[in-house]
Design an enzyme around this catalytic site. Sequence first.
Site, PDB file in Angstrom:
ATOM      1  N   PHE A 116       0.841  -1.191   0.000  1.00 31.62           N
ATOM      2  CA  PHE A 116       0.000   0.000   0.000  1.00 31.62           C
ATOM      3  C   PHE A 116       0.878   1.243   0.000  1.00 31.62           C
ATOM      4  O   PHE A 116       2.062   1.168   0.330  1.00 31.62           O
ATOM      5  CB  PHE A 116      -0.957   0.005   1.205  1.00 31.62           C
ATOM      6  CG  PHE A 116      -2.396   0.156   0.797  1.00 31.62           C
ATOM      7  CD1 PHE A 116      -3.064  -0.845   0.142  1.00 31.62           C
ATOM      8  CD2 PHE A 116      -3.084   1.348   1.054  1.00 31.62           C
ATOM      9  CE1 PHE A 116      -4.382  -0.700  -0.265  1.00 31.62           C
ATOM     10  CE2 PHE A 116      -4.407   1.506   0.662  1.00 31.62           C
ATOM     11  CZ  PHE A 116      -5.066   0.483   0.000  1.00 31.62           C
ATOM     12  N   GLN A 230      -7.319  15.317   3.530  1.00 39.39           N
ATOM     13  CA  GLN A 230      -6.669  14.464   2.535  1.00 39.39           C
ATOM     14  C   GLN A 230      -7.428  14.423   1.211  1.00 39.39           C
ATOM     15  O   GLN A 230      -8.625  14.139   1.191  1.00 39.39           O
ATOM     16  CB  GLN A 230      -6.550  13.037   3.072  1.00 39.39           C
ATOM     17  CG  GLN A 230      -5.932  12.075   2.058  1.00 39.39           C
ATOM     18  CD  GLN A 230      -5.443  10.793   2.716  1.00 39.39           C
ATOM     19  OE1 GLN A 230      -6.229   9.888   2.966  1.00 39.39           O
ATOM     20  NE2 GLN A 230      -4.166  10.753   3.025  1.00 39.39           N
ATOM     21  N   HIS A 232      -7.506  12.203  -2.016  1.00 37.59           N
ATOM     22  CA  HIS A 232      -7.069  10.931  -2.566  1.00 37.59           C
ATOM     23  C   HIS A 232      -6.785  11.154  -4.043  1.00 37.59           C
ATOM     24  O   HIS A 232      -7.578  11.808  -4.730  1.00 37.59           O
ATOM     25  CB  HIS A 232      -8.177   9.890  -2.383  1.00 37.59           C
ATOM     26  CG  HIS A 232      -7.759   8.479  -2.641  1.00 37.59           C
ATOM     27  ND1 HIS A 232      -7.435   8.024  -3.899  1.00 37.59           N
ATOM     28  CD2 HIS A 232      -7.604   7.427  -1.804  1.00 37.59           C
ATOM     29  CE1 HIS A 232      -7.097   6.749  -3.815  1.00 37.59           C
ATOM     30  NE2 HIS A 232      -7.193   6.353  -2.552  1.00 37.59           N
ATOM     31  N   LEU A 242     -14.483   6.595  -5.286  1.00 41.20           N
ATOM     32  CA  LEU A 242     -13.089   6.227  -5.054  1.00 41.20           C
ATOM     33  C   LEU A 242     -12.667   5.025  -5.897  1.00 41.20           C
ATOM     34  O   LEU A 242     -13.363   4.019  -5.963  1.00 41.20           O
ATOM     35  CB  LEU A 242     -12.913   5.873  -3.572  1.00 41.20           C
ATOM     36  CG  LEU A 242     -11.565   5.285  -3.159  1.00 41.20           C
ATOM     37  CD1 LEU A 242     -10.484   6.338  -3.210  1.00 41.20           C
ATOM     38  CD2 LEU A 242     -11.652   4.692  -1.763  1.00 41.20           C
ATOM     39  N   GLU A 245      -6.621   2.718  -3.768  1.00 39.38           N
ATOM     40  CA  GLU A 245      -5.163   2.684  -3.867  1.00 39.38           C
ATOM     41  C   GLU A 245      -4.665   1.269  -4.154  1.00 39.38           C
ATOM     42  O   GLU A 245      -3.573   1.080  -4.704  1.00 39.38           O
ATOM     43  CB  GLU A 245      -4.598   3.166  -2.526  1.00 39.38           C
ATOM     44  CG  GLU A 245      -3.138   3.454  -2.503  1.00 39.38           C
ATOM     45  CD  GLU A 245      -2.793   4.319  -1.291  1.00 39.38           C
ATOM     46  OE1 GLU A 245      -3.367   5.411  -1.148  1.00 39.38           O
ATOM     47  OE2 GLU A 245      -1.959   3.898  -0.479  1.00 39.38           O
ATOM     48  N   ARG A 285      -0.374   9.828  -0.406  1.00 38.89           N
ATOM     49  CA  ARG A 285      -1.475  10.466  -1.132  1.00 38.89           C
ATOM     50  C   ARG A 285      -1.290  11.972  -1.300  1.00 38.89           C
ATOM     51  O   ARG A 285      -1.658  12.533  -2.330  1.00 38.89           O
ATOM     52  CB  ARG A 285      -2.789  10.184  -0.400  1.00 38.89           C
ATOM     53  CG  ARG A 285      -3.182   8.737  -0.499  1.00 38.89           C
ATOM     54  CD  ARG A 285      -4.383   8.417   0.364  1.00 38.89           C
ATOM     55  NE  ARG A 285      -4.755   7.025   0.197  1.00 38.89           N
ATOM     56  CZ  ARG A 285      -5.691   6.417   0.918  1.00 38.89           C
ATOM     57  NH1 ARG A 285      -6.322   7.076   1.875  1.00 38.89           N
ATOM     58  NH2 ARG A 285      -5.981   5.145   0.710  1.00 38.89           N
ATOM     59  N   HIS A 353     -11.086  13.060   0.570  1.00 41.29           N
ATOM     60  CA  HIS A 353     -11.292  11.680   0.994  1.00 41.29           C
ATOM     61  C   HIS A 353     -11.351  11.507   2.505  1.00 41.29           C
ATOM     62  O   HIS A 353     -12.100  10.688   3.015  1.00 41.29           O
ATOM     63  CB  HIS A 353     -10.151  10.833   0.432  1.00 41.29           C
ATOM     64  CG  HIS A 353     -10.260   9.362   0.702  1.00 41.29           C
ATOM     65  ND1 HIS A 353     -11.369   8.634   0.340  1.00 41.29           N
ATOM     66  CD2 HIS A 353      -9.405   8.495   1.293  1.00 41.29           C
ATOM     67  CE1 HIS A 353     -11.186   7.362   0.721  1.00 41.29           C
ATOM     68  NE2 HIS A 353     -10.023   7.252   1.301  1.00 41.29           N
ATOM     69  N   ARG A 388      -2.603  11.020   6.281  1.00 37.69           N
ATOM     70  CA  ARG A 388      -2.811   9.626   6.669  1.00 37.69           C
ATOM     71  C   ARG A 388      -2.328   8.691   5.562  1.00 37.69           C
ATOM     72  O   ARG A 388      -2.543   8.961   4.389  1.00 37.69           O
ATOM     73  CB  ARG A 388      -4.300   9.362   6.928  1.00 37.69           C
ATOM     74  CG  ARG A 388      -4.614   7.924   7.246  1.00 37.69           C
ATOM     75  CD  ARG A 388      -6.062   7.706   7.582  1.00 37.69           C
ATOM     76  NE  ARG A 388      -6.966   7.874   6.465  1.00 37.69           N
ATOM     77  CZ  ARG A 388      -7.183   6.951   5.516  1.00 37.69           C
ATOM     78  NH1 ARG A 388      -6.537   5.790   5.556  1.00 37.69           N
ATOM     79  NH2 ARG A 388      -8.041   7.190   4.543  1.00 37.69           N
TER      80      ARG A 388
END
Lengths: 579, 247
Positions: A116, A230, A232, A242, A245, A285, A353, A388
């Site tokens: 990730f 954030q 994304h 979305l 990721e 991100r 996001h 994050r």
Amino acid sequence: MTIRHDVVIAGGGGAGLRAAIAIAEARPDLSIATISKVYPMRSHTVSAEGGAAAVKLPADSLDEHAHDTISGGDWLCDQDAVEAFVAEAPEELLRLEHWGCPWSREPDGQVAVRAFGGMRQRRTWFAADKTGFHLLHTLFQTSLKYPSIVRYDEWFITRVLVDDGRVGGVVAIELMSGRIETITAGAVIVCTGGCGRVYPFTTNANTSTGDGMALAFRAGAPLKDMEFVQYHPTGLPFTGILISEAARAEGGWLVNRDGYRYLQDYNLGRPAPGPVLRSMELGPRDRLSQAFVKEVEKGRAIDTPWGPVVHLDLRHLGEEVIEARLPFVRELCLDYEHIDPVRELIPVRPVVHYMMGGVDTDLHGATPLDGLYAAGETACVSINGANRLGSNSLPELLVFGARAGAAVAEAAEGRRAPGPAVLAQGQDERRHLERDLLQRDRGRERIAAVREEMQQTVEQGAGIYRSGDSLTKAADKLHELQERCGSVAIDDHSRVFNTELTAALELSFMLDVAQSVVRCAWLRQESRGAHQRIDFPTRDDERYLAHSLIHLAEDGEPEVRYRPVTITRWPPAERVYGR
Amino acid sequence: MPDTIAVDVTRYRPDRDDRPTTQRYEIPLRKEWTVLDGLNYVKDRVDGTLSYRWSCRMGICGSCGMTIDGDPKLACETFLTDHRPGPVRVEPLHNFPVIRDLVVELTDFMAKLPRAKPWLVTDSDKPPPDAEYRQTPAEMDEYKQYSMCINCMLCYAACPVYGLERDFLGPALIALAQRYNLDSRDHGADERLEVVSAPEGVWDCTFVGECSRACPKGVDPAGAIQRYKVTAAKETLRSLLLPWGRR
């Protein structure tokens, strides 16, 4: 009439359900009310896709997960909180497994982990790409075992009641009947999720309107680090849905109009055919969303009716991998873009996001306001700092939901009954709702008009890049919108399932949140993580290695203070990706 | 392409209306708009009093089930252009009491839910292991599709039996019981059998299969029910032959 419980949990998503189960297990004698404006399985946790991070493989270590999280957060994370988080995340995910969560598996039957963004090791547990859905349903179904958990489904909380510096309950509207009740409790845990709907373009559900943040703020609790929002990097244009990721973790590429993997131009490493951890498409991100803006400025994005986009290329992964690991990505592309990622490029652009900030809590979910707790996206412990990492939010809501539950279970001893002041406030709130809102007959403008102006204002003023100038303008405009919010039309005078009334209440919550974002962003004169000031382009640890805390002062005006970041073992350093 | 389309929406406010009425709204027709986008247009710009549920708008939260041109559908997955030239008929889900407008009452399903024991039942004498229960991908495939149910209630709206027999557990609940029964980690099949093999369990189902056709997530409740009938029949037979106990 008044309803009494020992604990009220506001919100029935992942954090709220985890907290409820923790209390029910530790103290079966306590009566727990979970109050949510939607049925629990509708909560926005359901939309989380990619996975949940926790150390699993022998090659990995808690320290590495902690370091990834802290550097990913641009050193704004409280490191004691991160250490507790990474240590407890594995047992929480394991507990979910023991409760039946269908984690994806290796051929030998062990839980599988995937790469990730921003993570040095593979440590993201996943249930295909519907991780949040499975996690939420597992928690909800498991919660049905416990008779002490009493659900108030489709009840809308309008106020947290406080007497003499201590929380005493909430006021809520039962949507089905319209009745308004005071529900008293010795402790309230706020688990209402995020506030993405403050922005015009977001992955967040319609329900993510920052209710808990505004309720806590109005009750006197501070909000922390609200300037850190954030984006994304991969949302579908128009809908904002979305694209996980996980698509990049499985090997997807981000390319510009020339088919060029442009992230190599932004200090994120060199392109390799397969995914490389903490490099290129597996960077954090904030950096990827910022790179998108630069590509647009260079004229290398693709123009669409919904604004500029870049392309996410999954074609080289092949149908088998996409079906096994990314079935939801394919389903969403087919349904909403009418394209098949097996054969076609996916248009994507950055999309709001996640809120890194939230209600200020300690490591046990406790806020500075006695009896008020928070967990999940609503809260800011802070393990996410200025940005994050993907797949840290699901374990966060489990670890800190459980911690808040444990703290409440322990503190519940010797709680006294709520005093007359709490009940009087409940009566006041009921009168306000009935007289000022339900019987309003001369509203001047539409709720949606004010809401859309607010969203555009926050996007323009406090987007991926901000400046003192853009923020000042946004603050002035929000002040005006706040006034106009007080006179929006509520044509619906029915008691039964009045969603115009709840939309008006949500708008007022969102305006509180929006003003906190803009105010804190204006005051932070540096660039860190997701907060990028074009007029202060570098990180300033001298002045701002600190959390912003906004709270209502005695005079009813918001006031911002700072608290130093807790550093344990990782002194501030440069964030390095791709090398 | 014409630039508008008519939507005929069922309206009902119990504190005002004696019975449901239909209201027509003329809305823009855009190729990327779903029925939900159309309803949001109405709510935001035309008539703020229209009530309906929605949340994720990406087909995973299960909130926006409605009857669209006669079929149970998720409004967020149903495109207006697929219903040209209109008018698009939008009604609440069938087989449920209506609270208001397009909002139906789910109390019955929520009350029945715990009866299926939709949680992992394990041997309570043994503590859980320090590691995960092993489960191979093939073992997971046994129950995986039944775990994809989003509780959107479309299968209940499609089920002719649920419309007549309120005690019927219904497709999603039986599929959910089967989801846990077929999970290699679970030992609760016997406990669930009592509920599911009762008269209002699987035996009420006349197997028309409408539930599986209505499911927007590819779950096959009809298949779960058929499979359960075989199990339940075997157990019944066994208890007749071995009346002193199952084993």
